[in-house]
Design a protein around this motif. Structure first.
Motif, PDB file in Angstrom:
ATOM      1  N   MET A  27     -16.276 -21.379  17.108  1.00 27.18           N
ATOM      2  CA  MET A  27     -15.077 -20.864  17.772  1.00 27.18           C
ATOM      3  C   MET A  27     -14.012 -20.617  16.724  1.00 27.18           C
ATOM      4  SD  MET A  27     -12.820 -22.747  20.720  1.00 27.18           S
ATOM      5  CE  MET A  27     -12.456 -24.103  19.619  1.00 27.18           C
ATOM      6  N   LYS A  28     -13.442 -19.404  16.715  1.00 31.49           N
ATOM      7  CA  LYS A  28     -12.421 -19.060  15.741  1.00 31.49           C
ATOM      8  C   LYS A  28     -11.232 -18.465  16.470  1.00 31.49           C
ATOM      9  CE  LYS A  28     -12.666 -15.325  13.240  1.00 31.49           C
ATOM     10  NZ  LYS A  28     -13.074 -14.332  12.246  1.00 31.49           N
ATOM     11  N   GLY A  33      -7.636 -13.637  15.002  1.00 34.36           N
ATOM     12  CA  GLY A  33      -6.901 -13.308  13.795  1.00 34.36           C
ATOM     13  C   GLY A  33      -7.115 -14.254  12.650  1.00 34.36           C
ATOM     14  N   ALA A  34      -7.945 -15.317  12.823  1.00 32.54           N
ATOM     15  CA  ALA A  34      -8.175 -16.247  11.721  1.00 32.54           C
ATOM     16  C   ALA A  34      -8.979 -15.558  10.630  1.00 32.54           C
ATOM     17  CB  ALA A  34      -8.931 -17.480  12.220  1.00 32.54           C
ATOM     18  N   PRO A  35      -8.648 -15.759   9.360  1.00 31.64           N
ATOM     19  CA  PRO A  35      -9.360 -15.089   8.286  1.00 31.64           C
ATOM     20  C   PRO A  35     -10.804 -15.566   8.183  1.00 31.64           C
ATOM     21  CG  PRO A  35      -7.841 -16.716   7.404  1.00 31.64           C
ATOM     22  CD  PRO A  35      -7.560 -16.602   8.874  1.00 31.64           C
ATOM     23  N   ASP A  36     -11.711 -14.617   7.884  1.00 32.10           N
ATOM     24  CA  ASP A  36     -13.134 -14.940   7.838  1.00 32.10           C
ATOM     25  C   ASP A  36     -13.465 -15.973   6.777  1.00 32.10           C
ATOM     26  OD1 ASP A  36     -13.641 -13.223   9.892  1.00 32.10           O
ATOM     27  OD2 ASP A  36     -14.157 -11.528   8.606  1.00 32.10           O
ATOM     28  N   ALA A  47     -13.843 -23.822   8.120  1.00 28.55           N
ATOM     29  CA  ALA A  47     -12.955 -24.983   8.106  1.00 28.55           C
ATOM     30  C   ALA A  47     -12.866 -25.581   9.507  1.00 28.55           C
ATOM     31  CB  ALA A  47     -11.566 -24.584   7.618  1.00 28.55           C
ATOM     32  N   PRO A  48     -12.867 -26.915   9.634  1.00 30.19           N
ATOM     33  CA  PRO A  48     -12.768 -27.530  10.963  1.00 30.19           C
ATOM     34  C   PRO A  48     -11.411 -27.242  11.592  1.00 30.19           C
ATOM     35  CG  PRO A  48     -12.561 -29.195   9.242  1.00 30.19           C
ATOM     36  CD  PRO A  48     -12.963 -27.920   8.551  1.00 30.19           C
TER      37      PRO A  48
END
Length: 387
Positions: A1-2, A5-8, A13-14
């Motif tokens: 789950m991301k 807009g979180a960078p790939d 990262a947890p």
């Protein structure tokens, strides 16, 4: 789950607890769709042909709103794991489903004798069905000694209302050597305060009515299991007895998860401040809060809990003193639940089901400003002393 807009390059990262709570159980992004679909009010579904394999067949069996909530609860109880969650109409429905779907005549069940008072009613049912129940206090060696030949161990940590703490990992290891299923009532801690499945338990059960949803407007319960077979058993029990959550309640619960970390963090801060203030009062005895460094349970709680909860318990000299104190409160309301955004308190002895002194008070801290809650409590204590 991301999160959107979180960078790939940071995808591995947890996630933090707050981020996970905000995004738990949400469907993949879809243009122009709401992030959390509204409740699905349906008693039946269009069902052509063979129903085998159909995702939804009838309203007692499943609902898309439950599915989203259950996915979210599984993510919170067992991040990046494989837990299965089952939602219920209430915490008691969830507790009953676990015990009554698993325990058979002749089984030995170990229950706390200082836990939630309606657990005693379930004990009576188990004994009426031929099970043998051993009741032991939370914490200490008695829990370990009671495990011989047990088929199920039920833990409540911190216990309600006494706030004792037991070692989940050590007890789970010992119980598994006996072949017992280990269940933890995680209502008070919430999955952001403690993750029983990560500590070795097989099942985490909770009343979502309390801090999980936090607004005092929803009755809900759930069970989270490591084993799909156990989850199937409680799911079948839910269907047979009809203890299903309403879609509106399930939707409200899922919506409320987004603020869970904000609420439990504020409540934990205020609860610790309240405990420190109460520790200075000569009329207060038996003060308990697992986050208080002086509390007997603190060393163990600090090892297995990440947040210490919103409940503080203490004893005033007698029934009349406690009633004067409660009547003098202005911000803190008298109510029997805990975990809500509004601070509440009650004299637990009025129900007759807990082995506590008449002046015993269970206080649930809300999300009001810490200084205001502390001031209200101290003012009410002063008023109770003067009367």
């Amino acid at each position: 789950m991301k999160p959107t807009g979180a960078p790939d390059d940071h995808a591995a990262a947890p996630l933090g607890d707050g981020t996970r709570a905000v995004h738990a159980g949400l469907p993949p992004d879809e243009p122009y769709a709401p992030p959390l679909a509204g409740p699905a009010f349906a008693a039946h579904y269009h069902l052509p042909g063979d129903p085998a394999g159909a995702p939804y067949t009838y309203g007692r069996d499943g609902n898309p709103t439950w599915t989203a909530l259950e996915r979210a609860l599984a993510e919170l109880e067992d991040p990046d794991g494989t837990a299965h969650a089952v939602a219920f109409a209430s915490g008691m429905a969830a507790m009953s489903a676990v015990l009554l779907s698993r325990v058979r005549p002749g089984d030995v069940v170990v229950l706390p004798d200082d836990g939630y008072n309606l657990l005693a009613r379930l004990r009576e049912r188990l004994e009426a069905h031929g099970a043998r129940v051993r009741r032991v206090p939370t914490g200490g060696e008695e829990q370990f000694r009671a495990l011989s030949g047990a088929s199920l161990l039920w833990l409540e940590t911190p216990s309600n209302p006494g706030l004792d703490v037991c070692d989940v990992r050590a007890l789970a290891d010992a119980a598994h050597r006996e072949g017992a299923l280990v269940v933890v009532d995680n209502t008070l801690a919430t999955p952001l305060g403690q993750r029983p499945l990560r500590l070795g338990a097989d099942v985490s059960v909770a009343s979502g009515t309390k801090a999980l949803t936090g607004h005092g407007d929803v009755l809900l319960g759930y069970v989270a299991c490591r084993d799909a077979e156990v989850a199937d058993g409680v799911r079948q029990w839910r269907k047979i007895v009809g203890a299903v959550p309403g879609p509106m309640e399930a939707w409200l619960a899922h919506r409320s998860l987004a603020t869970l970390r904000l609420r439990v963090d504020q409540q934990a801060r205020t609860a610790l401040a309240v405990a420190r203030a109460l520790a200075e009062r000569p009329e207060v005895s038996g003060l308990r809060h697992p986050g208080l460094p002086e509390d007997a349970a603190h060393p163990l709680a600090a090892r297995q809990m990440r947040r210490f909860g919103c409940v503080v318990s203490f004893t005033l000299p007698d029934l009349e003193h406690a009633e004067r104190f409660l009547a003098a409160l202005r911000l803190v309301h008298q109510a029997t639940s805990f975990g809500g955004v509004r601070s509440t308190a009650e004299r637990r002895g009025r129900w007759g089901g807990d082995a506590v002194p008449e002046g015993f008070v269970r206080l649930s801290v809300g999300v009001e400003d810490t200084e205001d809650v502390v001031a209200d409590l101290l003012r009410a204590l002063d008023a109770a002393d003067r009367t």
